[in-house]
Motif scaffolding. Structure first.
Motif, mmCIF file in Angstrom:
data_model
loop_
_atom_site.group_PDB
_atom_site.id
_atom_site.type_symbol
_atom_site.label_atom_id
_atom_site.label_comp_id
_atom_site.label_asym_id
_atom_site.label_seq_id
_atom_site.Cartn_x
_atom_site.Cartn_y
_atom_site.Cartn_z
ATOM 1 N N SER A 2 -12.381 -29.849 -13.944
ATOM 2 C CA SER A 2 -12.501 -31.289 -14.128
ATOM 3 C C SER A 2 -13.228 -31.817 -14.849
ATOM 4 C CB SER A 2 -12.186 -31.899 -12.787
ATOM 5 O OG SER A 2 -13.222 -31.658 -12.024
ATOM 6 N N PHE A 3 -13.268 -32.769 -15.570
ATOM 7 C CA PHE A 3 -14.186 -33.669 -16.303
ATOM 8 C C PHE A 3 -13.986 -35.059 -16.209
ATOM 9 C CE2 PHE A 3 -15.152 -36.072 -20.084
ATOM 10 C CZ PHE A 3 -16.539 -35.611 -20.325
ATOM 11 N N GLY A 4 -15.234 -35.955 -15.914
ATOM 12 C CA GLY A 4 -14.955 -37.248 -15.589
ATOM 13 C C GLY A 4 -16.025 -38.077 -16.400
ATOM 14 N N VAL A 5 -15.649 -39.413 -16.699
ATOM 15 C CA VAL A 5 -16.722 -39.901 -17.259
ATOM 16 C C VAL A 5 -16.481 -41.466 -16.847
ATOM 17 C CG1 VAL A 5 -14.977 -40.497 -19.187
ATOM 18 C CG2 VAL A 5 -17.400 -40.504 -19.819
ATOM 19 N N ALA A 6 -17.645 -42.107 -17.086
ATOM 20 C CA ALA A 6 -17.787 -43.447 -16.810
ATOM 21 C C ALA A 6 -18.898 -44.058 -17.739
ATOM 22 C CB ALA A 6 -18.343 -43.809 -15.356
ATOM 23 N N TYR A 7 -18.205 -45.181 -18.410
ATOM 24 C CA TYR A 7 -19.083 -45.700 -19.679
ATOM 25 C C TYR A 7 -19.013 -47.330 -19.398
ATOM 26 C CZ TYR A 7 -20.515 -46.518 -24.260
ATOM 27 O OH TYR A 7 -21.168 -47.203 -25.410
ATOM 28 N N PRO A 8 -20.316 -47.953 -19.469
ATOM 29 C CA PRO A 8 -20.345 -49.306 -19.386
ATOM 30 C C PRO A 8 -20.131 -49.874 -20.919
ATOM 31 C CG PRO A 8 -22.351 -48.471 -19.197
ATOM 32 C CD PRO A 8 -21.467 -47.351 -19.350
ATOM 33 N N ILE A 9 -18.868 -50.493 -21.075
ATOM 34 C CA ILE A 9 -18.442 -50.781 -22.636
ATOM 35 C C ILE A 9 -19.489 -52.091 -22.922
ATOM 36 C CG2 ILE A 9 -16.878 -51.887 -24.307
ATOM 37 C CD1 ILE A 9 -14.802 -50.040 -22.264
ATOM 38 N N THR A 10 -19.692 -52.908 -21.983
ATOM 39 C CA THR A 10 -20.572 -54.091 -22.062
ATOM 40 C C THR A 10 -20.985 -54.327 -20.709
ATOM 41 O OG1 THR A 10 -18.739 -55.764 -21.446
ATOM 42 C CG2 THR A 10 -19.218 -55.194 -23.764
ATOM 43 N N PRO A 11 -22.027 -55.244 -20.388
ATOM 44 C CA PRO A 11 -22.365 -55.385 -19.230
ATOM 45 C C PRO A 11 -21.326 -55.902 -18.042
ATOM 46 C CG PRO A 11 -24.113 -56.320 -20.565
ATOM 47 C CD PRO A 11 -22.793 -55.943 -21.468
ATOM 48 N N TYR A 12 -20.349 -56.134 -18.455
ATOM 49 C CA TYR A 12 -19.034 -56.763 -17.821
ATOM 50 C C TYR A 12 -17.816 -56.067 -17.714
ATOM 51 C CZ TYR A 12 -22.314 -60.483 -19.446
ATOM 52 O OH TYR A 12 -23.596 -61.096 -19.737
ATOM 53 N N LEU A 13 -17.985 -55.138 -18.648
ATOM 54 C CA LEU A 13 -16.575 -54.220 -18.686
ATOM 55 C C LEU A 13 -17.028 -52.810 -18.658
ATOM 56 C CD1 LEU A 13 -13.435 -54.440 -19.508
ATOM 57 C CD2 LEU A 13 -14.199 -54.311 -21.710
ATOM 58 N N GLY A 14 -16.427 -51.952 -17.981
ATOM 59 C CA GLY A 14 -16.572 -50.590 -17.902
ATOM 60 C C GLY A 14 -15.377 -49.786 -17.874
ATOM 61 N N PHE A 15 -15.482 -48.504 -18.133
ATOM 62 C CA PHE A 15 -14.327 -47.658 -18.327
ATOM 63 C C PHE A 15 -14.552 -46.467 -17.473
ATOM 64 C CE2 PHE A 15 -12.418 -43.587 -20.093
ATOM 65 C CZ PHE A 15 -11.109 -44.103 -20.070
ATOM 66 N N GLN A 16 -13.550 -45.921 -16.642
ATOM 67 C CA GLN A 16 -13.767 -44.782 -15.928
ATOM 68 C C GLN A 16 -12.543 -43.822 -16.329
ATOM 69 O OE1 GLN A 16 -13.534 -47.623 -13.756
ATOM 70 N NE2 GLN A 16 -15.582 -47.882 -14.332
ATOM 71 N N GLY A 17 -12.648 -42.613 -16.546
ATOM 72 C CA GLY A 17 -11.782 -41.540 -16.824
ATOM 73 C C GLY A 17 -12.113 -40.120 -16.368
ATOM 74 N N PHE A 18 -10.931 -39.553 -16.168
ATOM 75 C CA PHE A 18 -11.026 -38.015 -15.775
ATOM 76 C C PHE A 18 -9.789 -37.205 -16.485
ATOM 77 C CE2 PHE A 18 -7.877 -39.766 -12.573
ATOM 78 C CZ PHE A 18 -7.060 -38.437 -12.315
ATOM 79 N N PHE A 19 -10.092 -35.969 -16.379
ATOM 80 C CA PHE A 19 -9.200 -35.027 -16.893
ATOM 81 C C PHE A 19 -9.261 -33.707 -15.719
ATOM 82 C CE2 PHE A 19 -10.040 -37.023 -20.743
ATOM 83 C CZ PHE A 19 -8.876 -37.044 -21.274
ATOM 84 N N GLU A 20 -8.298 -33.257 -15.215
ATOM 85 C CA GLU A 20 -8.295 -32.029 -14.370
ATOM 86 C C GLU A 20 -7.336 -31.055 -14.521
ATOM 87 O OE1 GLU A 20 -9.076 -32.088 -9.852
ATOM 88 O OE2 GLU A 20 -7.232 -32.920 -10.349
ATOM 89 N N TYR A 21 -7.586 -29.662 -14.830
ATOM 90 C CA TYR A 21 -6.403 -28.490 -14.714
ATOM 91 C C TYR A 21 -6.930 -27.538 -13.493
ATOM 92 C CZ TYR A 21 -3.833 -24.689 -16.391
ATOM 93 O OH TYR A 21 -2.838 -23.802 -16.506
ATOM 94 N N GLN A 22 -5.788 -27.274 -12.821
ATOM 95 C CA GLN A 22 -5.781 -26.432 -11.879
ATOM 96 C C GLN A 22 -4.580 -25.340 -11.963
ATOM 97 O OE1 GLN A 22 -5.028 -28.639 -8.461
ATOM 98 N NE2 GLN A 22 -7.150 -29.419 -8.329
ATOM 99 N N LYS A 23 -5.089 -24.006 -12.086
ATOM 100 C CA LYS A 23 -4.029 -22.874 -11.811
ATOM 101 C C LYS A 23 -4.124 -22.415 -10.352
ATOM 102 C CE LYS A 23 -1.756 -19.461 -14.441
ATOM 103 N NZ LYS A 23 -0.394 -19.967 -14.509
ATOM 104 N N ILE A 24 -2.869 -22.467 -9.741
ATOM 105 C CA ILE A 24 -2.791 -22.174 -8.340
ATOM 106 C C ILE A 24 -1.758 -21.168 -8.033
ATOM 107 C CG2 ILE A 24 -2.377 -23.322 -6.109
ATOM 108 C CD1 ILE A 24 -3.224 -26.002 -7.443
ATOM 109 N N THR A 25 -2.201 -20.305 -7.232
ATOM 110 C CA THR A 25 -1.261 -19.328 -6.274
ATOM 111 C C THR A 25 -1.245 -19.437 -4.904
ATOM 112 O OG1 THR A 25 -1.825 -17.848 -8.036
ATOM 113 C CG2 THR A 25 -0.781 -16.916 -6.249
ATOM 114 N N GLU A 26 0.062 -19.692 -4.369
ATOM 115 C CA GLU A 26 0.182 -19.971 -3.018
ATOM 116 C C GLU A 26 0.849 -18.708 -2.247
ATOM 117 O OE1 GLU A 26 2.424 -23.311 -2.526
ATOM 118 O OE2 GLU A 26 0.572 -24.676 -2.398
#
Length: 131
Positions: A2-26
Motif C-alpha cells: 500500500s502507498f499513502g500520501v498526505a500533502y498540504p496544498i496551502t496552510p488551509y487546504l490538504g489532500f490525503q490519498g492511498f492505493f492498496e493491492y492485496q492478493k489473498i488465498t483463503e
C-alpha cells in the motif's frame, strides 16, 4: 503493498490519498472437505480537508472524501464498494476535535451472472483527542 500520501496544498487546504493491492488465498476446512479461494483486492481513495477558521473566524474543519474497494475472485465474482464521506469538525478546544461525519456506501456484487447491490448511509459523532 500500500502507498499513502498526505500533502498540504496551502496552510488551509490538504489532500490525503492511498492505493492498496492485496492478493489473498483463503483456505476453508470442515470435517468432510476443504477448499481454497483466491482473490485480489484493489483499493484507493482520497480526501480533501479545509481549515475554515481563517475564512470565517470560527474553528471549523471540513473533510470531503471518496474511496473505492474492488474485490475480484476465482469464479468471476466481483464486489465493488464506493464510499462517499463528508465531515464537519469543531477544532477550538486545544487538542480535542468534535465533529459529525456522514458516510454513504454503495455496493455492487456480481457472482456467476447474478448481480446484487445495496446502499447505506451512516452518521457518526466523533470526539478525537490528539496526543
Amino acid at each position: 503493498p500500500s502507498f499513502g500520501v498526505a500533502y498540504p496544498i496551502t496552510p488551509y487546504l490538504g489532500f490525503q490519498g492511498f492505493f492498496e493491492y492485496q492478493k489473498i488465498t483463503e483456505e476453508m476446512t470442515t470435517k468432510t472437505e476443504s477448499s481454497e479461494s483466491n482473490y485480489s483486492k484493489f483499493n484507493f481513495g482520497g480526501a480533501l480537508s479545509v481549515d475554515c477558521r481563517h475564512f470565517i473566524n470560527f474553528p471549523l474543519g471540513i473533510v470531503l472524501e471518496y474511496s473505492r474497494e474492488t474485490k475480484k475472485g476465482d469464479w468471476s465474482d466481483s464486489k465493488i464498494l464506493n464510499n462517499y464521506g463528508f465531515g464537519a469538525y469543531y477544532q477550538g478546544i486545544g487538542d480535542i476535535q468534535l465533529g459529525l461525519f456522514l458516510k454513504s456506501t454503495q455496493s455492487k456484487y456480481t457472482f456467476s451472472g447474478f448481480e446484487e447491490s445495496y446502499s447505506q448511509t451512516l452518521g457518526m459523532f466523533n470526539i478525537t483527542y490528539f496526543f
